[in-house]
Design a protein around this motif. Structure first.
Motif, PDB file in Angstrom:
ATOM      1  N   PHE A  14      41.142  44.343  34.240  1.00  0.00           N
ATOM      2  CA  PHE A  14      39.692  44.514  34.097  1.00  0.00           C
ATOM      3  C   PHE A  14      39.289  45.964  34.376  1.00  0.00           C
ATOM      4  CE2 PHE A  14      39.330  39.798  35.191  1.00  0.00           C
ATOM      5  CZ  PHE A  14      38.919  39.427  33.923  1.00  0.00           C
ATOM      6  N   VAL A  15      39.815  46.524  35.461  1.00  0.00           N
ATOM      7  CA  VAL A  15      39.461  47.904  35.837  1.00  0.00           C
ATOM      8  C   VAL A  15      39.949  48.888  34.774  1.00  0.00           C
ATOM      9  CG1 VAL A  15      39.923  49.745  37.513  1.00  0.00           C
ATOM     10  CG2 VAL A  15      39.364  47.443  38.321  1.00  0.00           C
ATOM     11  N   ALA A  34      42.802  41.869  37.981  1.00  0.00           N
ATOM     12  CA  ALA A  34      41.857  42.883  38.455  1.00  0.00           C
ATOM     13  C   ALA A  34      42.216  44.246  37.878  1.00  0.00           C
ATOM     14  CB  ALA A  34      41.859  42.926  39.987  1.00  0.00           C
ATOM     15  N   ALA A  56      45.921  37.566  40.630  1.00  0.00           N
ATOM     16  CA  ALA A  56      44.632  38.196  40.956  1.00  0.00           C
ATOM     17  C   ALA A  56      44.735  39.713  40.828  1.00  0.00           C
ATOM     18  CB  ALA A  56      44.210  37.804  42.371  1.00  0.00           C
ATOM     19  N   MET A  57      45.855  40.272  41.271  1.00  0.00           N
ATOM     20  CA  MET A  57      46.039  41.728  41.221  1.00  0.00           C
ATOM     21  C   MET A  57      46.154  42.235  39.790  1.00  0.00           C
ATOM     22  SD  MET A  57      45.955  42.987  44.289  1.00  0.00           S
ATOM     23  CE  MET A  57      46.902  44.458  44.608  1.00  0.00           C
TER      24      MET A  57
END
Lengths: 136, 147
Positions: B135-136, B132, B128-129
């Motif tokens: 994506f960022v 994320a 998940a990290m």
């Protein structure tokens, strides 16, 4: 000898899977991460496809006393979610987004686009060495 | 097969390649008792890690990756890849990927494929990290006009 042959076959199958799935292409991987651009969901299909044999494999593994070719399982046992895990994952994710490459596709790409793949891998090994030095 | 709304997506090839990747990881687990984590195996193969798989196993798996890609490239007449034109994304990306995967104990294969399918809380969190963060990062690159 047998162990090495199995590992070579597994690596070959992994590299072939990366090439077939489009994941050897940094632009396609980056397009998956590009939510505000021309989003390409292919990576989600790859992850989904990989989950199927592995979910079965874990179910089988729980019923096995030992692996087929070696005497025991050697699997990560750490349970705690710590700062290292979080920071490491964020740094990795940032690099993944910038280059569109993670370790597997980068190494597989040595056979497809050797020059840029080698450049990425050289930097990646330097990063790994940097970690090894700072964590001695 | 085309995915409606996503003309560039390759869902069937993605699924097929994903099944092969999962099968490879299953072989590593059930035959050799190990996680098919490419970052860890690469560190081990190059001597940058002193723990983990036997050296010969790590080297063989890592050599297999380009061999497998070469087989597909030969059969299909070429695998499409588009790399960044500038060397900087490769150099900066590579440095971060190398350092981050060692600090975070894994990458897309170890945490993503192997750990998520095991429902390992550490791997679910790490995946998940890094997703994320990816994506960022790409969002920021797009906002900054680099894409």
């Amino acid at each position: 000898m047998k162990k090495t042959a199995i590992a070579l076959f597994a690596g070959l199958l992994f590299g072939a899977g990366l090439a077939i799935s489009g994941m050897a292409d940094p632009q396609r991987v980056q397009a998956f991460l590009d939510l505000f651009g021309a989003w390409d969901p292919t990576l989600a299909f790859v992850m989904g496809g990989a989950m199927i044999p592995m979910a079965i494999a874990w179910a089988v593994q729980r019923r096995m006393a030992a692996p087929v070719a070696v005497s025991r399982f050697d699997l990560p046992g750490t349970k705690t979610i710590d700062r290292k895990l979080a920071i490491g994952a964020v740094i990795f994710g940032a690099g993944w987004g910038i280059g569109g490459l993670c370790p597997g596709p980068a190494i597989a790409d040595l056979a497809i686009a050797p020059a840029p793949a080698a450049m990425f891998i050289a930097a990646m090994l330097a990063g790994m060495a940097g970690h090894a030095i700072t964590n001695r | 097969m085309m995915l409606p709304g996503f003309p560039d997506a390759m869902p069937l090839q993605g699924l097929a390649g994903g099944l092969m990747i999962g099968l490879s990881a299953a072989i590593m687990l059930l035959a050799l008792g190990r996680i098919a984590g490419v970052s860890g195996l690469a560190a081990r193969a190059t001597g940058l890690s002193s723990t983990g798989a036997p050296r010969s196993v790590a080297v063989a798996f890592i050599l297999g990756l380009p061999l497998g890609a070469l087989v597909i490239s030969t059969i299909t007449g070429g695998v499409q890849t588009t790399f960044p034109v500038s060397p900087w994304p490769l150099l900066i990306g590579g440095l971060l990927v190398g350092f981050g995967t060692r600090l975070g104990s894994g990458c897309t294969s170890g945490h993503g494929v192997c750990g998520m399918s095991r429902l390992s809380p550490r791997s679910l969190f790490a995946t998940a990290m890094f997703m994320a963060a990816g994506f960022v990062t790409v969002g920021l690159l797009r906002a900054g006009g680099w894409l």
